[in-house]
Structure formats: structure tokens, C-alpha cells
Design an enzyme around this catalytic site. Structure first.
Site, short mmCIF file in Angstrom:
data_model
loop_
_atom_site.label_atom_id
_atom_site.label_comp_id
_atom_site.label_asym_id
_atom_site.label_seq_id
_atom_site.Cartn_x
_atom_site.Cartn_y
_atom_site.Cartn_z
N CYS A 2 4.91 -2.57 7.02
CA CYS A 2 4.91 -3.53 7.56
C CYS A 2 3.96 -3.15 8.55
CB CYS A 2 5.92 -4.90 8.19
SG CYS A 2 7.15 -4.65 7.51
N ARG A 27 -0.96 -2.74 4.60
CA ARG A 27 0.67 -2.08 5.13
C ARG A 27 1.63 -2.72 3.85
NH1 ARG A 27 0.86 2.44 8.65
NH2 ARG A 27 3.01 1.33 9.40
N TRP A 74 6.60 -6.62 4.53
CA TRP A 74 6.68 -5.56 3.22
C TRP A 74 8.19 -6.11 3.49
CZ3 TRP A 74 9.22 -1.94 1.42
CH2 TRP A 74 8.64 -1.90 -0.10
N ASN A 100 9.11 -3.12 12.83
CA ASN A 100 8.38 -2.39 11.33
C ASN A 100 10.26 -1.22 11.14
OD1 ASN A 100 6.43 -3.39 11.23
ND2 ASN A 100 5.06 -1.45 11.76
N GLY A 101 10.08 -1.27 10.16
CA GLY A 101 11.58 -0.18 9.66
C GLY A 101 12.71 -1.30 9.65
N GLU A 484 -1.18 12.43 -11.51
CA GLU A 484 -1.23 11.69 -10.82
C GLU A 484 -2.16 9.83 -11.70
OE1 GLU A 484 -1.20 11.11 -7.67
OE2 GLU A 484 -2.87 9.81 -7.12
N LYS A 488 -1.45 6.01 -10.90
CA LYS A 488 -2.96 5.28 -10.53
C LYS A 488 -2.66 3.95 -11.44
CE LYS A 488 -3.37 6.05 -7.55
NZ LYS A 488 -3.03 7.46 -6.38
N GLU A 491 0.48 2.58 -10.79
CA GLU A 491 -0.09 1.71 -9.53
C GLU A 491 -0.68 0.01 -8.92
OE1 GLU A 491 0.80 4.14 -5.50
OE2 GLU A 491 -1.09 5.14 -7.06
N HIS A 507 9.44 17.20 -27.94
CA HIS A 507 10.87 17.64 -27.58
C HIS A 507 11.70 15.94 -26.65
CE1 HIS A 507 10.62 21.45 -28.16
NE2 HIS A 507 9.95 22.08 -27.22
N LYS A 606 1.43 0.75 1.70
CA LYS A 606 0.44 1.77 2.55
C LYS A 606 0.81 3.43 2.79
CE LYS A 606 -3.00 4.57 2.45
NZ LYS A 606 -3.50 5.32 1.06
C1 G6P Z 1 3.16 5.26 -0.98
C2 G6P Z 1 1.34 5.05 -1.03
C3 G6P Z 1 1.12 6.20 -2.00
C4 G6P Z 1 1.40 7.26 -0.80
C5 G6P Z 1 2.96 7.84 -0.61
C6 G6P Z 1 2.74 8.98 0.35
O1 G6P Z 1 3.67 5.25 -1.53
O2 G6P Z 1 1.86 3.55 -1.89
O3 G6P Z 1 -0.26 6.02 -1.72
O4 G6P Z 1 0.69 8.20 -1.99
O5 G6P Z 1 3.15 6.48 -0.02
O6 G6P Z 1 1.74 8.56 1.36
P1 G6P Z 1 1.62 9.62 2.70
O7 G6P Z 1 0.95 8.79 4.01
O8 G6P Z 1 2.49 10.22 3.13
O9 G6P Z 1 0.81 10.65 1.61
#
Ligand code: G6P
Length: 611
Positions: A2, A27, A74, A100-101, A484, A488, A491, A507, A606
């Protein structure tokens, strides 16, 4: 997770809070709210959904006052709704809190307070904090002591911003395991979970440490530890510009950040390998021969996209330095009872430097006397401060939830670390490095070439927009980029997508291939090309549509695939950075075509500061 912002000064707080929240929306973004002290009482407005809903409420029911706290949420405890949004208050609005937390023991405190007649209206853990402070306050303690008494009771992770009706000149901020900065102005001060929220107003900040409490007034800031001793803190001056946190003409932050990659990669490389140098300058990072001689085990630990960068780091350290490396996601690593001692090097990778699982992995390693090297973007973040050594990628603020530019910079950083280790342990000669250096210097221009031809990815995204299942396949480093690329697409386009080692496909997952299943085959590692081609033939024979990502000049695909995206040739260890760019662009344009919320995809955050 958040976002928190707070203001105390001589200006009206609501516009400052709303502007700050707009910078933090990435965030967390399922609801938002503000509480403002008008000199007599606290007024509050909250709204489910995006910030614009709160803005609409605010224009209908303006609130006034020069002290306030704001929050963008969030959800963790309780669904997104007006009532679950922050701030949370005591029943008579004496205390207002943004948080937050997670408060881990909130249920037992809630029961205890309920038995004393406290009435809870939300499903959140945060409301407990407001009532608990209120409880101590009504028992005759002042605002400051009441906060301390509540902190003695709550367990978990928290950044808090707190107001009290009877203290119109005070804003209290608390930090434990969740980031919080205090912004220093003239005749006004701020709090924020993230610097962009206050960067329009000040570049001078104090980073709070865990278990610190800041008592903030219009002209004064005092920081205390949990024993109520005052703490002296150095002012940190933020160097990057506010433009870096704005879209600058692009439609989305994600595409802006994708396009920043040539410059960011160039900066990482030139900072560490000056033109005149024939080595890598890892000044301040203790990875010299004598340090490495003490190390017999290396781990690379991270989450999400940073983990994928870590996997490439593992691959390269093993390849060039011939030292075994274990890579793991932080949420698994921390509960595995990993083998750690003073001969272990833990490399953690994190864009935000605040990811709860990665931070805990670091702390476990430190408790066991291991050395920790952090590859981090956010300067002054918790991971950066707690690690023994930090390799800052300095990619500027990454606002898009889906990480792109941080990934490329992390991979470059890990490559530099791998090459440096290899040279220190005598596995890479200066001549070999000279070649790599040339390649690294040429990399930004090659990334630009791919970006300039992004019409290809756009057209292919439109062509395959209706795909329901996507497989990314590849071998070796191509497999790691597949992971990766697939992430993407999940996400931001919400498409079901899986990454598979090309040779493993038969397999099991090949059973899922049917007419028109989209397979994106990465085939940029020349020595594995023939092998990957056989796997492409296997899926084609079962009706799949195949897009290949391949090296310029490789015409071995003719007649074998439906479409090819070519990338410039480079040293094979550097190629993954290039191979990833088309996958980023493809995901962006698919999401664009599907009309999803690209910068703030559903359910994601984020910076994940909860487990
Ligand atoms: C969240 C974000 C990702 C990110 C991951 C790790 O899931 O949505 O985009 O890769 O956290 O975040 P960091 O800040 O530790 O790279």
C-alpha cells in the site's frame, strides 16, 4: 504494497495528500482515503476503487486542514470496500491511522478490546491499532506514550501514520519492516512510504529505521527509538529528478521504462567499466580474491522478475567462474533451513529493496554469519541498508508494476559480478574480458535497434490477440528468458502462459498443445539451435502456431515457424538481455490490445512488503 503519505504545515493538506497518493497508486490501488485535522477535529473521506473515486468524493465534500494522512490500499485483510479502506479511526475519531504491512496478532487484541466494549466496523487488522492507541489514550496517557504502549502490544510489519484529535500540531510516524521516509520542508514536513509521493515538495528526507518513531510538527522533526531516546539521523538528498517518476509523453509507464533501457544499461556498464579500464570496478563491494577464497557456497535469492534475473546470474557465475551457485525464490529459501555460515555468499536481487521475503532471506543469512551482497535499485531501501555490500543498479524509479528496466539492469549487474568473480579467481583472462567489454559497450545500441522496430511485436500481438494458452520454450539461457517473458504476459495481459524448458515439453505439457496454441520459441543460443528446432517441429506437428525469437541472419526457421522476430547478434552471455526485449514488447502490446490496466494490473502490487 500500500502507499502512505502525510503532511503537516501551513498549506491545505488535501491537495498535497491527493497528489502524493497519485504518485503512489502503483503500489496498491483497490481503494484510498484521507484523514485531515481541521484544528478542532479529524475529518475523513474514503472510497473503494481507484483514486479518482476518492477525488470525486472530495470535490463533493471538501475537507480542510493543514495536517493530514492519506493511503492507497492493496487489500490483505478484508475485501476492497469503503469501510475497509484506510485511514481507520477509533469510534469517536480521536485517533486516525494509516498502515502498510500486517498486524499478525490483531485477532487477539481485537477480542480483548471488543470485550472492553470497543466496536469494530471493518475487517482489517489496522483498525485494531487505532482502537488500541485510543484505549491507552483514554486511560490517561498522552498521544506519544499511547503510541508507544500500543507498539509494545502489536506484532508484525508496519509503517504507520497517526493523528490524534487533541494534537492538531502533531503527526506521528512509525516504522517496522515496512519502508517510511520523513520529508523535510521549510515550515512543513511530510511522510511517505515512497519518495515520489513527496518529491514535488522536497528532496531532503530522513529514512526511518525499524522500530523508530518520528514525531513531526510544522517546524520540527524528532526521531526516537523504542527506548524513547532521540536518534540523530543524517539527511539524505534525493538526486533523481521528478521527471523520472512521470510518464514524459508515453501512454504508459511500462512502455516508457522499456524505452529507457538503452540508457540505463549504458549507465550501469560505464559506471563499472570506465572506457580506459580493463577490469570491472566493483568499488565498495568486497569480492576480491581474498574475500572469495573464504567463500565455498553462493546463493542467489529473489522474487518475481528479480528471481529470473538471479537465475541468469547463477547460470553465468557457474559458467564463467566455475563456482556452484544455488538460486531460489525467497519465499521458499527462508523456510528451507538453508546451509549458511561465514563461508557463504548470499546475493539478493530486488528492485524495491523492500520485498518482505527477500529481506527476511537476507536477515536469516546475516544471523548465520553469511556475507550478503544486494543488487538493488531503490537507494536507502531496507535491503540496501542491511546488506554487507550493495550493487546499486540506479535505474531510477520503476513505476510500472511489471518490471522491465530493472530486470535488464539487474542482469547486467549480475553479469558484471560474474565476470569480476571469474577474473578474480583466474578463470577469465584480461583478453577474454576485453571482448566482453566491447560487447557490453555495444549493447545499448543493439537494444535501441530492437526498440525502433517495435511494429513487429505490435503486429504479432494483434495477430495472436485471441490466444488462450501460450507456451514459452527455450533451452539454457533462452529458457530463463522464457520464464520472464511468460511472467510478463500473465502479469499484464492475464493470459494463461507457461514457460517450459524446450526439451522437457514432451514429458507432459505437449499434451496441452492443440490447434492454434501459441508457442513462443526462444532460439538465440546458437549451439542449442538445432535441438530447439526439433522441439519447434514437435509442436508444429500438433497444430501450434509458433513465433520464434532468433538471431539476425539465422534462416534455419524457413518453413518451420509462423513468424520470426530477429534480434541483433551479440556474445551469447549478453544475448539474454536482447532476447527479453521482444518478449517485453509483445506482452505490452497484447495487454494494450486487450485493454487491460497495463501499469496497475489487477491483484498485483509493485512492492510486496507482506509474506
Ligand atoms: C512484485 C512485483 C514484481 C517484482 C517482485 C519482486 O511481485 O510485482 O514486478 O518482480 O515483486 O520485487 P523486488 O522489488 O524485490 O524486485
Amino acid at each position: 504494497m500500500c502507499g502512505i503519505v502525510g503532511y503537516i504545515g501551513r498549506q491545505q493538506a488535501p491537495p498535497i495528500l491527493m497528489e502524493g497518493l497519485s504518485k503512489l497508486e502503483y503500489r496498491g490501488y483497490d481503494s484510498a482515503g484521507i484523514a485531515v485535522h481541521d484544528g478542532h477535529k479529524i475529518n475523513m473521506l474514503k472510497a473503494e476503487g481507484k483514486l479518482k473515486n476518492l477525488a470525486a468524493k472530495l470535490s463533493e465534500n471538501p475537507v480542510e486542514g493543514c495536517v493530514g494522512i492519506g493511503h492507497t490500499r492493496w487489500a490483505t485483510h478484508g475485501a476492497p470496500s469503503d469501510v475497509n479502506s484506510h485511514p481507520h479511526t477509533s469510534e469517536d475519531m480521536t485517533i486516525a491511522v494509516v498502515h502498510n504491512g500486517i498486524i499478525e496478532n490483531y485477532l487477539s487484541i481485537k477480542e480483548e478490546l471488543s470485550a472492553k466494549g470497543y466496536r469494530f466496523v471493518s475487517e482489517t487488522d489496522t483498525e485494531t491499532v487505532a482502537h488500541l492507541i485510543d484505549f491507552y489514550y483514554k486511560a490517561g496517557n498522552d498521544f506519544f506514550d499511547s503510541v508507544f504502549m500500543a507498539l509494545d502490544r502489536i506484532e508484525g510489519a508496519y509503517a504507520l501514520g497517526i493523528l490524534c484529535k487533541d494534537y492538531p500540531d502533531t503527526l506521528i510516524a512509525v516504522r517496522k519492516n515496512c519502508p517510511l521516509v520523513v520529508g523535510i520542508g521549510e515550515g512543513e514536513n511530510f511522510i511517505a512510504s515512497d519518495i515520489p509521493a513527496i518529491l514535488h515538495h522536497t528532496r531532503d528526507v530522513y529514512f526511518l529505521d525499524d522500530n523508530e518513531i518520528a514525531v513531526i510538527k510544522t517546524d520540527d522533526i524528532k526521531i526516537f527509538d523504542r527506548e524513547k531516546n532521540t536518534v540523530e539521523r543524517e539527511v539524505f538528498n534525493v538526486k533523481w529528478d521528478i521527471d523520472a517518476a512521470e510518464k514524459g509523453g508515453y501512454e504508459h509507464f511500462m512502455i516508457k521504462e522499456i524505452n529507457e533501457q538503452p540508457k540505463i544499461v549504458q549507465d550501469v556498464v560505464s559506471r563499472r567499466i570506465p572506457e580506459s579500464s580493463d577490469t570491472i570496478d566493483l568499488e565498495g563491494i568486497n569480492l576480491r580474491k581474498e574475500d572469495l577464497e573464504k567463500i565455498n557456497r553462493i546463493y542467489v535469492v529473489a522474487c518475481g522478475t528479480a528471481y529470473h534475473a538471479g537465475l541468469i546470474g547463477k547460470h553465468l557465475i557457474e559458467k564463467v567462474a566455475r563456482i556452484p551457485v544455488v538460486a531460489d525464490v525467497a519465499s521458499e529459501f527462508r523456510y528451507k533451513d538453508p546451509i549458511l555460515d561465514e563461508h557463504t555468499l548470499l546475493i539478493v536481487v530486488s528492485q524495491s529493496g523492500e520485498t518482505a521475503d527477500t529481506l527476511e532471506a537476507l536477515r536469516i543469512a546475516k544471523r548465520n554469519n553469511a556475507r550478503v551482497l544486494a543488487v538493488v535499485n531503490a537507494v536507502g531501501s531496507s535491503i540496501a541498508r542491511e546488506a554487507d555490500d550493495v550493487f546499486y543498479i540506479l535505474a531510477g524509479p520503476e513505476i510500472s508494476v511489471a518490471s522491465t528496466k530493472a530486470f535488464s539492469a539487474q542482469v547486467v549487474a549480475l553479469e558484471l559480478i560474474a565476470f569480476h568473480i571469474a577474473m578474480e579467481v583466474g578463470k577469465m583472462t584480461k583478453e577474454e574480458f576485453a571482448e566482453i567489454k566491447e560487447e557490453l559497450y555495444a549493447l545499448p545500441a543493439k537494444i535501441s535497434t530492437i526498440l525502433q522496430k517495435d511494429k513487429i511485436e505490435k503486429l504479432l500481438a494483434e495477430k495472436y490477440l485471441q490466444s488462450k494458452n501460450v507456451f514459452f520454450i527455450g533451452r539454457g539461457l533462452d529458457y530463463l528468458i522464457s520464464m520472464e517473458g511468460s511472467l510478463k504476459l500473465k502479469e499484464i495481459a492475464y493470459l494463461h502462459s507457461e514457460a517450459y524448458a524446450a526439451g522437457e515439453l514432451k514429458h507432459g505439457p505437449i499434451a496441452m498443445i492443440e490447434d492454434s496454441t501459441l508457442v513462443i520459441a526462444l532460439a538465440t543460443q546458437e549451439e542449442l539451435f538445432e535441438k530447439t528446432l526439433s522441439n519447434i517441429k514437435e509442436v508444429k506437428a500438433r497444430g501450434a502456431k509458433v513465433i520464434a525469437i532468433a538471431l539476425e541472419g539465422n534462416d534455419g526457421f524457413k518453413g518451420e515457424v509462423d513468424d520470426v522476430i530477429y534480434i541483433p547478434r551479440a556474445n551469447k552471455m549478453i544475448t539474454p538481455i536482447l532476447a527479453n526485449i521482444p518478449a517485453q514488447l509483445f506482452a505490452y502490446y497484447v495487454a494494450y490490445g486487450l485493454g487491460t490496466d497495463i501499469d496497475q494490473p489487477r491483484n498485483l502490487a509493485k512492492s510486496v512488503t507482506v509474506e
